[in-house]
Scaffold this motif. Sequence first.
Motif, PDB file in Angstrom:
ATOM      1  N   THR A  19     -12.719 -19.370  22.121  1.00 52.33           N
ATOM      2  CA  THR A  19     -11.427 -20.431  22.422  1.00 52.33           C
ATOM      3  C   THR A  19     -10.627 -20.233  21.275  1.00 52.33           C
ATOM      4  O   THR A  19      -9.769 -21.411  21.148  1.00 52.33           O
ATOM      5  N   HIS A  51      -4.342 -14.342  32.218  1.00 52.00           N
ATOM      6  CA  HIS A  51      -4.443 -15.936  31.979  1.00 52.00           C
ATOM      7  C   HIS A  51      -3.987 -16.073  30.500  1.00 52.00           C
ATOM      8  O   HIS A  51      -3.794 -15.313  29.833  1.00 52.00           O
ATOM      9  N   VAL A  54      -9.027 -17.861  27.015  1.00 54.39           N
ATOM     10  CA  VAL A  54     -10.463 -17.500  27.173  1.00 54.39           C
ATOM     11  C   VAL A  54     -11.202 -18.473  27.154  1.00 54.39           C
ATOM     12  O   VAL A  54     -11.382 -19.359  26.577  1.00 54.39           O
ATOM     13  N   SER A  55     -11.929 -18.718  28.309  1.00 57.70           N
ATOM     14  CA  SER A  55     -12.873 -19.718  28.566  1.00 57.70           C
ATOM     15  C   SER A  55     -14.461 -19.264  28.352  1.00 57.70           C
ATOM     16  O   SER A  55     -14.284 -18.007  28.292  1.00 57.70           O
ATOM     17  N   SER A  58     -15.590 -17.266  31.175  1.00 57.21           N
ATOM     18  CA  SER A  58     -15.178 -15.771  31.169  1.00 57.21           C
ATOM     19  C   SER A  58     -15.953 -15.047  30.187  1.00 57.21           C
ATOM     20  O   SER A  58     -16.141 -13.820  30.680  1.00 57.21           O
ATOM     21  N   LEU A  69      -9.668  -8.829  28.264  1.00 53.23           N
ATOM     22  CA  LEU A  69      -9.086  -9.724  27.522  1.00 53.23           C
ATOM     23  C   LEU A  69      -7.977  -9.584  26.542  1.00 53.23           C
ATOM     24  O   LEU A  69      -6.990 -10.322  26.511  1.00 53.23           O
ATOM     25  N   GLY A 420     -11.045 -19.018  34.050  1.00 50.36           N
ATOM     26  CA  GLY A 420     -10.632 -17.812  33.575  1.00 50.36           C
ATOM     27  C   GLY A 420     -10.322 -17.116  34.495  1.00 50.36           C
ATOM     28  O   GLY A 420      -9.529 -16.027  34.286  1.00 50.36           O
TER      29      GLY A 420
END
Length: 516
Positions: A19, A51, A54-55, A58, A69, A420
Motif C-alpha cells: 500500500t 486500477h 494495490v490492495s 491483490s 502491478l 483490486g
Amino acid sequence: AAHSVKNTMIQSLFILSPTGEVLIERHFRGVTSRTVCDIFWSRASESLNHHGGVSTASTAIMGSNPFPLYDSINPIMELPDVNDHDGGGTNGRDPSSGGTIYLFSALRDGLSYLAACTSPIGNGLEIPPLLIIEFLHRIADTFVLYFGDPADESAVKDNFSTAYQLLEEMVDYGWPLTTEPNALTDLIRPPTVMAKIHQAMTGGSSGIVSEALPTGTVSNMPWRKAGVQHNHNEIYIDIVEEIDAIVSGDGSLLTSDVMGSIQAQSNLSGVPDLILTFNDASLIDDCSFHPCVRYSRFERDKVVSFVPPDGPFELMRYRVQMSGAGGSHLPIGNMPIQVIPRISYGRFGLDGDKVGSNSDIGGRISLTVTARSISSLIYSASRKGPLVIEDVAVVIPFPKFVKTANLNVTLGQVIYDEAGKIAKWVIGKLDEKQRPQLNGTMILEDGSEPGSSKGQSTAASSSDGEQPPLLVTWKILLASVSGLNVNGLSVTGEHYKPYKGVRNITKSGTFQIRCH
C-alpha cells in the motif's frame, strides 16, 4: 572529484508495503527524504494497467509475481535531489540547485525494494545499474531464506530486527559487502520460535547474532563454510527453463523468449570439486555464473568447474539460442497449454445475449484451458505416461470500470478480490482429457455505457480501461525447450561417492494471453 566518489553507491534503502507504507528505512551516506518514496508510489500507481492502487488481497492473490502491478514503471527513476535535511521537503530549495537522485526499484512478493543513489549536478550516473538491481533482488532472496516464501509484508513485520541486522551485514557505507547465504547464516542465525521467545523475554536480539567471525569471510571461498559434514552426501540439479510469451486470444503465438537456470541443492561434506558437462553446450547463450564457477574453464572447455556452496544455490543462468539461420525464429513454436478467452461488455438480456437499451449493463466472461501433447517441448527419456501440467493457474485482471464479478469454474477454485479487481483461478494439475472452464458475469460501475460496436463501455475506450491480458502460470516436469541435459557430473577432492540427481523442468515466466 572527491565529491563525485562520495556519491557513487547506495545512499539510502527503502522497502515499501503493497500500500506504499515505508516498512524499512536505512541510510548509509546521508539522509534521503521520504519524498522520493511518495514520488515513486504516485508514479507506480499511475502505471497500474487496471486500477489505481494495490490492495493487500491483490498481493496475496498475485503472490511473488509482479504482473500486472507494474505496467510501465521504469526500474530506474531520475529525480531532482531536493533534500534539505530539515524535514521540509522542497521548502527553501531550488530543485535545480542540487544534484540528481537515481531511484532503483525491484518488486518482490508485493514489496517494493528501493535504492536511492545520488549524483552531483552535472555528473551522470556513475554506478553500474545492473549491480544495484541485482543487489536489491539479492536482499529479497535473503529475506526468503530467513523468513520463508513468500517474504511479504507480514513476514518483514514479524522480523524487523533480523531484517535490519541483515542490511547492516550486507551493506557497508553503501557498498554491497556480505551477500553469500553461508556467510550470512554464520553471522546472523535464521529466526526460530525459541529465538523469538528469547528475544521477547529479554527485550534484546543478542540471541540471533553470532559472536564468532564466519570462517568463509577470511578464506578464498567466501561462499562455502569450513568443515562441512553430512551423514548422506548428495547433490541435486534442476535445469529450469522459463518461457516468456505473448499469445493472442485465438491461441496464436505472437512472441516468446526462453531463459534457463541451473538450480542446485548441495549436501556434500568437506571441500568437493565438481565438474559438470552438458550434452550440447552450444545451446547455451548469454551465460552468467555463481562466483564459485571457474569462468576461464568454461570459456576454454565448455564445462562448469566449481566448488559448490553448502545448501541451495543458483549455479548459472543462460538464454536459449534462437532456432533457425541467424536466430530469426522463435525458440518455441507450439505451446503445451492453450487458453481461449471470450470477454465482452454491453447490455445483456436474461438469456445472455446482447440486446437493446432497456437491458442491464454488464459483461460476460468465458475461459477454456486445455493441455496439448503436441508441442515444441523435448521430453526426458525417463518420462512415462501422458502429459500432466502442474501448478496451473490463471490470473484475470479486470478493467477499473468493472464493479464486481460473479465467477464459476468446473475445476479447481476461483478467488476474486473486489478491491483490486483481480481474480485468480487455481486449477492445479491438468491433463489432456480435462477441459476446465470458467464462466461468469460482471456488473459495471454506474454510468458505464457501451461506447463501441465491440460492446466496451466508455470507460473501456481509454487505454487505462481496456481489458488487460491474462497471466497463466504452469509447470511441466521432465521437459525442456532447448533439449539441454547433463552429460556427466564428477566429484574430485573427496573419497566418497555422492548420490546425484538431475531433472529438467519447463515452466511459465511472464506468460500473457491477450483478450482481443
